[in-house]
Design an enzyme around this catalytic site. Structure first.
Site, short mmCIF file in Angstrom:
data_model
loop_
_atom_site.label_atom_id
_atom_site.label_comp_id
_atom_site.label_asym_id
_atom_site.label_seq_id
_atom_site.Cartn_x
_atom_site.Cartn_y
_atom_site.Cartn_z
N CYS A 92 11.79 -30.07 -6.36
CA CYS A 92 11.69 -29.85 -4.91
C CYS A 92 12.08 -28.44 -4.50
O CYS A 92 11.90 -28.06 -3.35
CB CYS A 92 12.57 -30.85 -4.16
SG CYS A 92 12.09 -32.54 -4.48
N SER A 93 12.64 -27.67 -5.41
CA SER A 93 13.06 -26.32 -5.03
C SER A 93 12.59 -25.33 -6.09
O SER A 93 13.39 -24.65 -6.70
CB SER A 93 14.58 -26.25 -4.86
OG SER A 93 15.23 -26.63 -6.05
#
Length: 162
Positions: A96-97
């Site tokens: 997600c990052s």
């Protein structure tokens, strides 16, 4: 009978039978594909664990998706592996990052230490992968880890100690 209690027409009956057969076909195919993908994952996992020392499986061996393999490799950070395996679709860190180099929050939530999470490598397999591709990736990964470890200053210290 339909929802109102009326008898089904022959056309409705035909469509219902087709839908049932389609579902049974899908379920059977899905089970076969799942087994095939699981066999590919286990081939890759076995190649890695037989070919390298200090490899950790992140998560349960049995309670995971058949195409998911997430490992941590001692003395090799995950990003180095992603670079070394640039021809292979693998990932490291948090999904997600991707713009930042953070460990997977899923792994840390599972209790994996931050240092081990930074060494995580995530491999995904699917129905389009072949046994030949998996064997290629297994050999490439093992050879790449050995190469990265041999260049590491820690490798020289380990060799002096033995």
């Amino acid at each position: 009978r339909d929802a109102d209690g009326n008898p089904l027409s022959s056309h409705q009956t035909y469509l219902l039978i087709v839908a049932i057969l389609a579902f049974v076909g899908w379920a059977t195919t899905s089970r076969l594909i799942r087994g095939m993908v699981l066999a590919l994952r286990e081939t890759l996992r076995t190649m890695i664990f037989d070919g390298l020392e200090d490899v950790t499986l992140n998560g349960s061996l049995t309670q995971r998706l058949p195409g998911n393999l997430n490992i941590s490799i001692a003395n090799v950070d995950g990003e180095s592996m992603v670079v070394a395996l640039r021809d292979v679709a693998v990932s490291s860190g948090s999904a997600c990052s991707s713009a930042s180099l953070e460990p997977s929050y899923v792994l840390t939530a599972m209790g994996v230490s931050r240092p081990l999470a930074f060494r995580a490598l995530r491999c995904g397999l699917g129905r389009v992968n072949t046994a030949e591709e998996v064997e290629y990736v297994g050999r490439l990964l093992v050879d790449s880890v050995r190469e990265i470890r041999s260049r590491s200053p820690l490798s020289a210290l380990r060799n002096e100690a033995s």
